[in-house]
Each structure stands twice: as structure tokens, then as C-alpha cells.
Design an enzyme around this catalytic site. Structure first.
Site, PDB file in Angstrom:
ATOM      1  CB  SER A  15       2.289  14.238  27.163  1.00 27.70           C
ATOM      2  OG  SER A  15       2.185  13.761  25.830  1.00 27.70           O
ATOM      3  CE  LYS A  16      -5.440  10.167  28.624  1.00 27.00           C
ATOM      4  NZ  LYS A  16      -5.390   9.203  27.523  1.00 27.00           N
ATOM      5  NE  ARG A  17      -1.704  15.884  23.398  1.00 27.62           N
ATOM      6  CZ  ARG A  17      -0.872  16.914  23.348  1.00 27.62           C
ATOM      7  NH1 ARG A  17      -0.106  17.108  22.284  1.00 27.62           N
ATOM      8  NH2 ARG A  17      -0.789  17.756  24.359  1.00 27.62           N
TER       9      ARG A  17
END
Ligand code: GLU
Length: 505
Positions: free
Chosen positions: A262-264
Site C-alpha cells: 500500500s501507499k502507507r
């Protein structure tokens, strides 16, 4: 059936920046198309107007331009199967929705969101399908006059696909083999909404793949659950004979392997998940991109190509042309691929080494100029040649190499303590006298003269070189000493030595 020309498509929805997983999907489509002499189509799937993000389409096009993935036709590329933007194909979809309605393979439903919610409360695990549809407000359960009247009154409706229960549906996947499900688990999917006169993803996707003569659908694993529905739609339209072959690519997993990337993860561990820097027009948030972070496009492509596929040996560095030859869709893994971003930096390092010094110098020259240094490209290239094997990113060169262009103003304390001895000033003054008369200041000639002088006087090579380095560099880093002094030239070398002796003695 005659062999059809291979035609594949990358079909993003313009809902934001292109995720790195999408880049890999496009890359595999490109490799597959090229190795079969086929076409790669760029289609924009923008039928969900709520999720439309301005600038996303342009961003995606620019990303592929930077990465060197070329499309043969599609939005901004032209072609004979257009328009390639789904929002411009409304009339086409309407016609095909009508075809399904006329054939009794789809029906009209008036249930409002409130009514659907009420049913979900009433019936546990409610699904709109053969077991429930006759309890609902649709054209199968209601008298024709009532249906006609509601439509005439402008009541909003959707068109649902009528899925027959009890059927075994097979998806013949090039990576996963025969994927089989029972049609009972599918619901009567909405294919069209009168409210915005637009089809949903499923209908538009199938109609376009058919009309654009797509032969292979290569896409992310997240679309696998839609595939049985798509197979049924092809059949309902009578297009089963030319149905594309499917290939669902493995997921990209977090660097630690647990769960989807994920972007996180990128924010947390400090790596980009987008090809280019992305400015979110809604939130104003800026997300880093591979381009702006200093990655070479070839390195990104090579890195991504090996996430889910490998050539079957341990070859890791491959040009695009080599990948086109070696790629094998049937050898893609079913298991998710760990996103090893550290490996990504290794690829960048390798590509810096593979590129010529001139190429890297061209990339670095603007950075040098930004620091107010005006040097010829030849001199910059020379420095690159000495130092590029020490960096993962071109931008790291400045900190490592600025001393080639700018004389030290100060001298590193730690290095002084370690390297500047009682007699260093005296020895280096003598060394200056050795260098001064040299007409030939080349690396080899200096080396010959200086090494002999060291030997004749019984000095320790390390002591001389370390102190000398401090005077030219200001600290203990850098390449071979004679490389530095030859690059600086006699005058600059002597100036730096004189000044340092003055300051340090
Ligand atoms: N529009 C879908 C996406 O955003 C396309 C999925 C497909 O390739 O069928 O990925």
C-alpha cells in the site's frame, strides 16, 4: 478459427495516480504484445464519474512516456477502434444493454437504495439473484404495464444481468489454469444505470474488449473475482468464440511479505509507490515518484519485470528487448511477489554502472550548475567516471564529488586528528617542491615521481597520502590521490596544499 492478431489493453480508471502495480500490469501487457507482434491499446475506463480525478489521465500518459512503455493505439495515440475513452462511448453501450434486455438475459430493476437496505436487514446474507429477484421490484416480478409506466414517468432504474443458477463457470487462466466456480455465488450484477446513462465497469469492459478485438486480458489479481461474470457476459452476447484469454497477475506484497503493498508502506519505509510525483488535486498532498526520487526508468522497468516473473535462470539485468524475447506469461507466479524496494535501489546502481559516463554526466550536469559551478561537460564526465560506482542515485554524486569543483573552506576535525601529524606540514611542503617543476601532471607521471620520492626519503606512503588528501579534499574521502590531483591540475593542487598547510600547521 483463424489465428487472430494479438491485441492487449491497459485500461486504467482515472481515479488518481497510477500505482506501481498498475505499471507492472502495463509492462507485462507491453512485453506480451511485442513478443507476439501484437498491439497494445490504452483505454480509459471512466464510467464512474464519482471517482474521476482531474489530471489523472495526463499523469498516466506521462508516466508511460517516461518509462518507455509505448502504446500502439488508444487515448492520445489514435487508432481505428476509438473512441478509447469510455465516457465517449455511451451510445455504443446503450445498444448492447438493449440487446441483452431483448434477449431476456438482463432485466430492469427499480429498487431504491433504501429498499435494498431494508431487504438486507430482513434477509440474512441477502444477495440479488435467482433466489430473491422475484421478491424485488423489477421487470421480471412486475406486470409489464407497471414497468412501462414507471419508465415513462422517468423513474430511475438499473439494468441487472440475469444469472442462471446451477451452472459451472470456468475461467481458463494462463497463469492459474482452470478456475471454476458455481454461478450461484454470483449476484445479478448491475450493468447499467439510467441515472447517469452509463454502464458499469463490467459491461463497458466486456463490450470494449470485444469491439476492440482484444485477444488477451492481462490484469491484476484483484480482478479475478470478476472473471466468471465476464465469461457469462461473453456467452450472453454470443461472443464466446472470440472471448479473450485471461491472465491474472500475482499481487504485489508489502516488503515484509504480509499483505498487499500500500501507499502507507511506501510512506513508512521511504520508497515511492507511484512512477511520477503526484499532487493530489483534492487534498493537496504530494506523493513522491520514482522519477523525482532519482530512479532511471530502465531500472524501474527491470525491477518491476522481475516481480512475479523471472527468465528461469539467475539473469537479473535485462534490456527491454531482452525481456520482450524472454518473457513468458505462463511462467508468472501465482503467489504474490514481495516488493523488495531495496532491490530497486540495487537495480538503479547497476543501471548507473551500465550507462556511459556521458549519459550520467548529462543527468548530473544540471545539479552541478545548480550549485553555481560552471564546468565543461567533459570535466563533469571525468568526475562521473571516477565516482559513479559509489552511488545508487545520480543525485548522491554531489555530496561525494563537490570537492572536485570547489576547494575546501574548512577541514574535517576528525580527519585532522587522525591524519595530520606533527611533520605533515613539513612533508607536504617538500611534496609541493617535488610537484612544482613537473610539466607532465598526468596520473602516471605524478605517481612515478611521487612514489620514488617517498621511497627515497623513507616516508610511509599512507602518512603522506592521507595528509595530502586532507589538503585537497578537506576530509578523508575520494578516489585515488593521483586521480584527484591530476583532475585539479598543478596550479589548483598546489594552491589547495599551500592554503591547507597555512591553516593546519
Ligand atoms: N478499469 C480497470 C482498472 O482500473 C480495468 C480492469 C481490467 O483490466 O479489466 O484496473
Amino acid at each position: 478459427m483463424a489465428e487472430r492478431k494479438v491485441r492487449v489493453r491497459f485500461a486504467p480508471s482515472p481515479t488518481g495516480a497510477l500505482h506501481i502495480g498498475g505499471v507492472r500490469t502495463a509492462l507485462y501487457n507491453y512485453l506480451f504484445a511485442k513478443q507476439h507482434g501484437g498491439d497494445l491499446i490504452f483505454r480509459i475506463e471512466d464510467t464512474d464519474s464519482n471517482r474521476f480525478v482531474p489530471g489523472a489521465e495526463e499523469y498516466i500518459i506521462e508516466s508511460f512516456k517516461w518509462l518507455g512503455i509505448k502504446f500502439d493505439e488508444g487515448v492520445s495515440f489514435g487508432g481505428n477502434y476509438g473512441p478509447y475513452r469510455q465516457s465517449e462511448r455511451r451510445d455504443i453501450y446503450k445498444k448492447y444493454v438493449q440487446q441483452l434486455l431483448d434477449a431476456g438475459k438482463a432485466y430492469i430493476a427499480f429498487d431504491t437504495p433504501e429498499e435494498l437496505n431494508a431487504k438486507r436487514e430482513e434477509i440474512k446474507n441477502f444477495q440479488y439473484d435467482a433466489s430473491t429477484r422475484m421478491m424485488m421490484r423489477n421487470s421480471l416480478a412486475m406486470p409489464k404495464e407497471e414497468v412501462d409506466k414507471l419508465i415513462a414517468d422517468g423513474t430511475q432504474y438499473v439494468v441487472r444481468f440475469k444469472i442462471e443458477p446451477g451452472e459451472e463457470v470456468h475461467v481458463d487462466d494462463l497463469i492459474r489454469g482452470d478456475v471454476k466456480i458455481m454461478s450461484d455465488i454470483l449476484d445479478d450484477k448491475v450493468l447499467y444505470k439510467s441515472a447517469d446513462e452509463l454502464p458499469t465497469y463490467h459491461l463497458a469492459n466486456i463490450v470494449d474488449d470485444h469491439l476492440m478485438e482484444v485477444t488477451h486480458v492481462i490484469r491484476g489479481e484483484e480482478w479475478l473475482p470478476s472473471a466468471p461474470l465476464h465469461v457469462l457476459l461473453y456467452r450472453a452476447f454470443g461472443w464466446a468464440d472470440t472471448m479473450p484469454r485471461f491472465a491474472h497477475l500475482p499481487l504485489l506484497l508489502k516488503p515484509d511479505g504480509k499483505g498487499k503493498l500500500s501507499k502507507r508502506d511506501g510512506d513508512r519505509l521511504g520508497f515511492p509507490v507511484f512512477p511520477l510525483e503526484w499532487h493530489d488535486p483534492k487534498t493537496g498532498e504530494v506523493s513522491s515518484g520514482y522519477r523525482e526520487s532519482g530512479y532511471l526508468p530502465e531500472a524501474v522497468i527491470n525491477f518491476l519485470a522481475l516481480l512475479g516473473w523471472n527468465p528461469g535462470n539467475d539473469q537479473e539485468i535485462m534490456t527491454m528487448d531482452e525481456m520482450v524475447k524472454l518473457f513468458d506469461i505462463s511462467k508468472c507466479s501465482k503467489a504474490g511477489a514481495k516488493f523488495d524496494y531495496v532491490k530497486g535501489t540495487w537495480f538503479n546502481h547497476e543501471y548507473i554502472l551500465h550507462k556511459t559516463n556521458e549519459e550520467i554526466a548529462a543527468l548530473w550536469a544540471p545539479v552541478v550548475a545548480e550549485h553555481g559551478v560552471s564546468e565543461s561537460i567533459e570535466r563533469i564526465t571525468e568526475v562521473v567516471g571516477m565516482m559513479k560506482d559509489r552511488v545508487n542515485f545520480v543525485k548522491e554524486l554531489w555530496d561525494l564529488c563537490s570537492f572536485f569543483f570547489i576547494a575546501p573552506e574548512t577541514y574535517d576535525e576528525k580527519t585532522i586528528k587522525k591524519r595530520w601529524k606533527e611533520d605533515s606540514a613539513e612533508t607536504l611542503t617538500k611534496l609541493m617542491a617535488v610537484l612544482e617543476p613537473l610539466d607532465d601532471f598526468s596520473i602516471s607521471h605524478q605517481e612515478e615521481v611521487v612514489m620514488k620520492w617517498i621511497e627515497d626519503n623513507g616516508y610511509k606512503t599512507g602518512d603522506v597520502m592521507n595528509a595530502w588528501r586532507l589538503t585537497l579534499v578537506g576530509e578523508g574521502k575520494g578516489p585515488h590521490m593521483f586521480d584527484i590531483s591530476a583532475f585539479l591540475g598543478k596550479e589548483e593542487t598546489l594552491n589547495r596544499m599551500r592554503k591547507a598547510i597555512e591553516v593546519l600547521k
